[in-house]
Write a protein that holds these residues in place. Structure first.
Motif, mmCIF file in Angstrom:
data_model
loop_
_atom_site.group_PDB
_atom_site.id
_atom_site.type_symbol
_atom_site.label_atom_id
_atom_site.label_comp_id
_atom_site.label_asym_id
_atom_site.label_seq_id
_atom_site.Cartn_x
_atom_site.Cartn_y
_atom_site.Cartn_z
ATOM 1 N N LYS A 185 0.800 -1.224 0.000
ATOM 2 C CA LYS A 185 0.000 0.000 0.000
ATOM 3 C C LYS A 185 0.837 1.281 0.000
ATOM 4 N N LYS A 186 2.145 1.151 -0.167
ATOM 5 C CA LYS A 186 2.992 2.340 -0.234
ATOM 6 C C LYS A 186 2.796 3.118 -1.530
ATOM 7 N N GLU A 187 2.208 2.477 -2.524
ATOM 8 C CA GLU A 187 1.961 3.179 -3.776
ATOM 9 C C GLU A 187 0.643 2.715 -4.388
ATOM 10 N N LYS A 188 0.062 3.571 -5.200
ATOM 11 C CA LYS A 188 -1.184 3.281 -5.888
ATOM 12 C C LYS A 188 -0.893 2.908 -7.340
ATOM 13 N N ASN A 189 -1.815 2.182 -7.942
ATOM 14 C CA ASN A 189 -1.667 1.910 -9.366
ATOM 15 C C ASN A 189 -2.108 3.131 -10.169
ATOM 16 N N LEU A 190 -2.015 3.042 -11.463
ATOM 17 C CA LEU A 190 -2.292 4.197 -12.309
ATOM 18 C C LEU A 190 -3.764 4.583 -12.343
ATOM 19 N N ASP A 191 -4.610 3.722 -11.788
ATOM 20 C CA ASP A 191 -6.035 4.045 -11.667
ATOM 21 C C ASP A 191 -6.389 4.567 -10.284
ATOM 22 N N GLY A 192 -5.385 4.704 -9.415
ATOM 23 C CA GLY A 192 -5.616 5.214 -8.072
ATOM 24 C C GLY A 192 -5.986 4.163 -7.047
ATOM 25 N N GLY A 193 -5.954 2.911 -7.434
ATOM 26 C CA GLY A 193 -6.285 1.830 -6.502
ATOM 27 C C GLY A 193 -5.052 1.162 -5.939
ATOM 28 N N ASN A 194 -5.266 0.212 -5.031
ATOM 29 C CA ASN A 194 -4.162 -0.532 -4.437
ATOM 30 C C ASN A 194 -3.665 -1.620 -5.384
ATOM 31 N N ASP A 195 -2.437 -2.028 -5.173
ATOM 32 C CA ASP A 195 -1.806 -3.082 -5.965
ATOM 33 C C ASP A 195 -2.645 -4.352 -5.866
ATOM 34 N N ILE A 196 -3.178 -4.819 -6.997
ATOM 35 C CA ILE A 196 -4.079 -5.968 -7.010
ATOM 36 C C ILE A 196 -3.382 -7.236 -6.530
ATOM 37 N N ARG A 197 -2.061 -7.271 -6.573
ATOM 38 C CA ARG A 197 -1.347 -8.462 -6.098
ATOM 39 C C ARG A 197 -1.568 -8.684 -4.606
ATOM 40 N N LEU A 198 -1.782 -7.621 -3.860
ATOM 41 C CA LEU A 198 -2.114 -7.766 -2.439
ATOM 42 C C LEU A 198 -3.418 -8.539 -2.294
ATOM 43 N N TYR A 199 -4.399 -8.219 -3.091
ATOM 44 C CA TYR A 199 -5.683 -8.923 -3.025
ATOM 45 C C TYR A 199 -5.521 -10.391 -3.408
ATOM 46 N N TYR A 200 -4.764 -10.664 -4.458
ATOM 47 C CA TYR A 200 -4.626 -12.039 -4.942
ATOM 48 C C TYR A 200 -3.704 -12.893 -4.067
ATOM 49 N N ASN B 75 14.025 -1.255 -16.586
ATOM 50 C CA ASN B 75 13.047 -1.529 -17.640
ATOM 51 C C ASN B 75 12.457 -2.925 -17.517
ATOM 52 N N TYR B 76 13.259 -3.892 -17.058
ATOM 53 C CA TYR B 76 12.759 -5.265 -16.901
ATOM 54 C C TYR B 76 11.889 -5.388 -15.653
ATOM 55 N N VAL B 77 12.209 -4.639 -14.617
ATOM 56 C CA VAL B 77 11.342 -4.586 -13.442
ATOM 57 C C VAL B 77 10.015 -3.936 -13.821
ATOM 58 N N ASN B 78 10.077 -2.909 -14.647
ATOM 59 C CA ASN B 78 8.859 -2.211 -15.065
ATOM 60 C C ASN B 78 7.911 -3.116 -15.842
ATOM 61 N N LYS B 79 8.450 -4.046 -16.604
ATOM 62 C CA LYS B 79 7.581 -4.982 -17.323
ATOM 63 C C LYS B 79 6.685 -5.736 -16.342
ATOM 64 N N VAL B 80 7.253 -6.142 -15.220
ATOM 65 C CA VAL B 80 6.490 -6.869 -14.204
ATOM 66 C C VAL B 80 5.507 -5.939 -13.519
ATOM 67 N N ARG B 81 5.933 -4.740 -13.183
ATOM 68 C CA ARG B 81 5.069 -3.770 -12.507
ATOM 69 C C ARG B 81 3.915 -3.318 -13.396
ATOM 70 N N GLN B 82 4.121 -3.314 -14.704
ATOM 71 C CA GLN B 82 3.110 -2.784 -15.611
ATOM 72 C C GLN B 82 2.294 -3.857 -16.324
ATOM 73 N N ARG B 83 2.350 -5.070 -15.796
ATOM 74 C CA ARG B 83 1.401 -6.083 -16.274
ATOM 75 C C ARG B 83 0.007 -5.444 -16.251
ATOM 76 N N PRO B 84 -0.824 -5.646 -17.280
ATOM 77 C CA PRO B 84 -2.115 -4.938 -17.338
ATOM 78 C C PRO B 84 -2.953 -5.011 -16.066
ATOM 79 N N SER B 85 -3.025 -6.162 -15.420
ATOM 80 C CA SER B 85 -3.859 -6.256 -14.219
ATOM 81 C C SER B 85 -3.219 -5.580 -13.011
ATOM 82 N N VAL B 86 -1.888 -5.379 -13.032
ATOM 83 C CA VAL B 86 -1.183 -4.737 -11.916
ATOM 84 C C VAL B 86 -1.136 -3.225 -12.118
ATOM 85 N N ASN B 87 -0.668 -2.802 -13.292
ATOM 86 C CA ASN B 87 -0.826 -1.412 -13.729
ATOM 87 C C ASN B 87 -0.192 -0.390 -12.777
ATOM 88 N N LEU B 88 1.019 -0.694 -12.305
ATOM 89 C CA LEU B 88 1.751 0.246 -11.467
ATOM 90 C C LEU B 88 2.567 1.193 -12.339
#
Length: 518
Positions: free
Chosen positions: A316-331, A412-425
């Motif tokens: 919860k230290k950061e929000k995704n690009l839609d303003g929500g929490n990182d969905i990985r926490l939920y999953y 850039n390789y870390v960003n690929k993981v962070r920017q997975r469509p469902s994660v969207n960080l």
């Protein structure tokens, strides 16, 4: 549906020792194969190989207890099991070195698996095959599987016996160093790479491939800090992004039985709920993923394994690009405040509301089956993703900076993981963690956290902590104590490795010695 249907071949094929005098005890059962009668045909070799794969369906592997060693012993999890000895083996209170579920079961299951792989490697070259490619692939798979088990021995005990051919019951294991075990893992995987295919047909999905061998070899190199060698192996997989490998859009698709053997799954253990027997060697032996039963909340499972609470704060230290929490926490976690943190997701846990008896505990959702049923048992059908492409991307980023490469390139390789469509960080560069790009040290600390947020409860955290040296210094242990109180029991120079099962030491005629400080 599982594509790769493993033939359960539970009989361990052993030679029968001769004697100088015949007796009734020397009579062979004509209905039971022996070394002399079995290894004759191509079908025999395939069955022998499937018997090696079938060792994944044992309690000492990822089927059940191994996650207690890797996930719950790390700073990611802990155990509240009422079985005190079981819980003690996740908090470094090792008293009985022969405790089965904490130690001996792993040693036995690993070495029986190695024994079976050794049979395939010894006898397959002597069997006539219709074509050499098929023979070569059988041998390559056995080499890959043997390397998997030696990898676990190197991580857990840091030494052991190096057995490279079938032995009879009179064999006394001789101790070798961790360096010798790593060297053999490298040899096996290098050999396997020359024999394995890039892909299998639908009927054989789940078998070892070149990519799986290269990813595991990269992990072996990284544990030894051979980062350039690891980077070279990972490059092969990176170059095939978009053709063989890639990230699935939905993070959760990596952990259910609906979308298995996809482009992100480099090697998956093929679990199934078709067989509902025990874990012996009969044709009905269970092939389900049993960990879920031990991690589920009370009333649904045994709640023997739980997540540490720091995950919630960190996600919860950061929000995704839609303003929500990182969905990985939920999953990845079930916890009381999850409905408030994720108002657009289902608030139910296995189809029910939060039980007050669960209090403020953090339960492990990853790989649970609450997405399609209301309780757990010993027969979860979802594959365990032993190696997946997100891990490859994060390993590659680590290798870039450890070989003196650009931090920006690694990010850039870390960003690929962070920017997975469902994660969207956001990218690291535009995130609250942008300062992590200011130095190699800062980037590595961020990468350590990025790996846990992506890969938690997937069995790699313990190896990561060892590789990063966090188990070897007061500073490292102090960091881990902040996240996990069990590390107050950790003794530097001792608990980075398990004790050798004492019965193995006692029966070895002094060829095996106990680990330091035990």
């Amino acid at each position: 549906m599982k594509r790769f249907k493993i033939i359960i071949w539970g009989i361990m094929i052993l030679g029968i020792a001769g004697s100088c005098k015949k007796s009734l005890l020397d009579i062979k059962n004509p209905n039971e194969p022996t070394t002399e009668t079995f290894w004759k045909t191509e079908d025999d070799a395939q069955k022998g190989l499937n018997a090696v794969y079938s060792r994944f369906y044992k309690e000492g592997t990822w089927m059940r207890w191994l996650s207690f060693r890797y996930d719950l012993s790390s700073d990611e999890g802990w155990s509240t099991s009422p079985w005190n000895e079981l819980a003690d083996w996740t908090r470094f209170n090792y008293v009985n070195y022969n405790f089965w579920e904490g130690n001996n079961v792993h040693w036995e299951d690993f070495y029986v698996s190695i024994f079976r792989a050794n049979q395939v490697l010894k006898f397959t070259p002597e069997i006539p095959f219709e074509d050499e490619t098929t023979r070569s692939r059988v041998i390559g798979q056995a080499e890959f599987l043997r390397a998997i088990w030696y990898f676990q021995i190197a991580i857990l005990w840091e030494k052991g016996a190096l057995v490279l051919e079938p032995k009879d019951g009179s064999y006394k294991p001789e101790e070798v160093s961790q360096e010798q075990i790593w060297a053999q893992i490298e040899i096996d995987l290098q050999n396997a790479i020359t024999k394995l295919p890039e892909t299998w047909d639908d009927a054989n999905l789940g078998r070892a491939t070149i990519g799986a061998a290269k990813a595991l070899l990269a992990k072996a190199y990284m544990q030894q800090h051979k980062y350039q060698e690891a980077k070279n192996e990972l490059q092969w997989l990176i170059d095939r992004e978009g053709s063989l490998y890639g990230l699935v859009d939905n993070y959760m698709d990596n952990f259910t039985h609906y979308n298995e053997n996809n482009k992100e799954g480099i090697f998956e253990i093929q679990f199934s709920d078709e067989n509902k027997g025990g874990t012996g060697n009969s044709a009905s032996m269970a092939t389900g993923f049993q960990r879920t039963q031990f991690y589920a909340p009370g009333g649904i499972g045994w709640q023997d394994g739980m997540a540490r609470s720091w995950f919630v704060t960190e996600y919860k230290k950061e929000k995704n690009l839609d303003g929500g929490n990182d969905i990985r926490l939920y999953y990845n976690l079930y916890y009381k405040d999850s409905p408030a943190d994720f108002p657009n997701e289902s608030p139910l846990v296995y189809g029910r509301t939060w039980d007050s008896a669960w209090g403020d505990h953090m339960y492990i959702r990853k790989y649970s089956t609450g997405y399609f049923r209301d309780r757990e048992d010993y027969f979860a059908p979802n594959n365990f993703r032993f190696l997946r492409y997100a891990d490859v991307l994060l390993m590659y980023a680590e290798c870039i900076v450890e070989t003196g490469g650009s931090i920006t390139e690694a990010a850039n390789y870390v960003n690929k993981v962070r920017q997975r469509p469902s994660v969207n960080l956001p990218t690291l560069q535009t995130s609250v963690h942008s300062a992590s790009l200011n130095s190699k040290e800062a980037f590595m600390k961020r990468l350590q956290m990025e790996r846990s947020l992506e890969l938690c409860f997937e069995g790699w955290r313990w190896a990561d902590l060892k590789r990063w040296g966090l188990l070897d210094s007061e500073e490292g242990i102090a960091e881990l104590k902040e996240r996990d109180a069990d590390f107050n029991n950790f003794v530097i120079g001792k608990h980075r490795r398990l004790p050798i099962p004492q019965i193995e030491v006692d029966n070895s005629d002094n060829k095996l010695t106990q680990n330091p400080k035990y």
